[in-house]
Design a protein around this motif. Structure first.
Motif: not given
Length: 125
Positions: A36-43, A96-113
């Motif tokens: 899960w991600f979230r986005q506040a207005p202007g952020m 969100v969901a992602g398919g990288s086999t190298r994911w180790e818990g990083q919560l940044s957008p590029p990891w989620f397709n």
């Protein structure tokens, strides 16, 4: 093609609780983790929580002890239980969901397709 559909958003007072749900259909997509991600207005979008195939979870520091991510494999659904909500938790919440086999818990957008359309959470003081 992966499909994610969120539900459960709403408006609550500070200290209240909400549970978000996300039904997902992987199709032919290879998915190893959800979150899960979230986005506040202007952020910028901010990672909130993630869960791996083996059930390992990760959380952003500000929600630790208040939010719980879980999944029901049989129902193809991931949940975000949010307790003791604060006004700063207000935002549009994305599944969100992602398919990288190298994911180790990083919560940044590029990891989620894959991203859902979002569900609004509003917490009033």
């Amino acid at each position: 093609q992966m499909k994610l559909v969120e539900s459960g958003g709403g408006s609550v007072e500070a200290g209240g609780s909400l549970r978000l749900s996300c039904a997902h259909w992987p199709g032919a997509s290879r998915v190893y983790y959800l979150g899960w991600f979230r986005q506040a207005p202007g952020m910028q979008r901010e990672g909130v929580a993630g869960i791996a195939t083996d059930g390992t979870t990760t959380y952003e520091d500000s929600v630790k002890g208040r939010f719980t991510i879980s999944k029901d494999v049989a129902k193809n659904t991931v949940y975000l239980q949010m307790d003791n909500l604060k006004p700063e938790d207000t935002g549009l919440y994305y599944c969100v969901a992602g398919g990288s086999t190298r994911w180790e818990g990083q919560l940044s957008p590029p990891w989620f397709n894959y991203w859902g359309q979002g569900t609004q959470v509003t917490v009033s003081s």
